[in-house]
Design an enzyme around this catalytic site. Sequence first.
Site, PDB file in Angstrom:
ATOM      1  N   ILE A   1       0.972  -1.244   0.045  1.00 36.06           N
ATOM      2  CA  ILE A   1      -0.051  -0.045  -0.101  1.00 36.06           C
ATOM      3  C   ILE A   1       0.967   1.186   0.026  1.00 36.06           C
ATOM      4  CG2 ILE A   1      -1.740   1.089   1.297  1.00 36.06           C
ATOM      5  CD1 ILE A   1      -2.783  -1.325   2.352  1.00 36.06           C
ATOM      6  N   PRO A   2       1.129   1.754  -1.148  1.00 37.30           N
ATOM      7  CA  PRO A   2       2.321   2.601  -1.422  1.00 37.30           C
ATOM      8  C   PRO A   2       2.067   4.031  -0.616  1.00 37.30           C
ATOM      9  CG  PRO A   2       0.930   2.555  -3.429  1.00 37.30           C
ATOM     10  CD  PRO A   2       0.392   1.950  -2.316  1.00 37.30           C
ATOM     11  N   CYS A   3       2.104   4.075   0.568  1.00 38.77           N
ATOM     12  CA  CYS A   3       2.112   5.436   1.200  1.00 38.77           C
ATOM     13  C   CYS A   3       3.306   6.339   0.833  1.00 38.77           C
ATOM     14  CB  CYS A   3       1.861   5.273   2.945  1.00 38.77           C
ATOM     15  SG  CYS A   3       3.057   4.310   3.543  1.00 38.77           S
ATOM     16  N   HIS A   4       4.409   5.637   0.535  1.00 36.23           N
ATOM     17  CA  HIS A   4       5.611   6.552   0.251  1.00 36.23           C
ATOM     18  C   HIS A   4       5.374   7.217  -0.963  1.00 36.23           C
ATOM     19  CE1 HIS A   4       5.749   2.551  -2.262  1.00 36.23           C
ATOM     20  NE2 HIS A   4       6.447   3.370  -3.017  1.00 36.23           N
ATOM     21  N   ARG A   5       4.438   7.051  -1.934  1.00 37.84           N
ATOM     22  CA  ARG A   5       4.085   7.904  -2.915  1.00 37.84           C
ATOM     23  C   ARG A   5       3.338   9.295  -2.612  1.00 37.84           C
ATOM     24  NH1 ARG A   5       2.046   2.765  -6.474  1.00 37.84           N
ATOM     25  NH2 ARG A   5       3.921   1.730  -6.794  1.00 37.84           N
TER      26      ARG A   5
END
Length: 152
Positions: A115-119
Amino acid sequence: MPSLSMHSPVGDLTLFAEDDAIVALEWGWGSLQEPSPLLTRAKAALDAYFDEDANLPDDLPLNPYGTAYRRKVWAALRQIPLGETRSYAEISAVAGGSARSVGGANAANPIPILIPCHRVLGSAGMGGYSGGEGLATKRILLDLEQRIRASK
């Protein structure tokens, strides 16, 4: 609970599954290793991602624990294409709430990377990142995705 650890460029990671879905990804090496076919598949997908061979698959079953609102934010994060970013405000326009509440949901994300919260970036810069080594890990992941995107 089935779990499987792996080495990665952002440190050791441990995947956890329950009821045929991934429920967590944590930094560090788990003390118990109980692989399942799903965890083995997720590890292979992460290995390919870190080797810059592939994007992460959309069809991995994820079931993060969280409130209805957080789950809505996390669903919005999964819609951000590889190598692209969105602001906290842009995610709040999709999921509701405020940029601050999106930040709180990101910080509580139990399945980072998948779940790409880094984006998600702040309006004035990188924003925060609670995984691994913080902002250094966020930069590594964003740079990695730029290279994957450029090679496709």
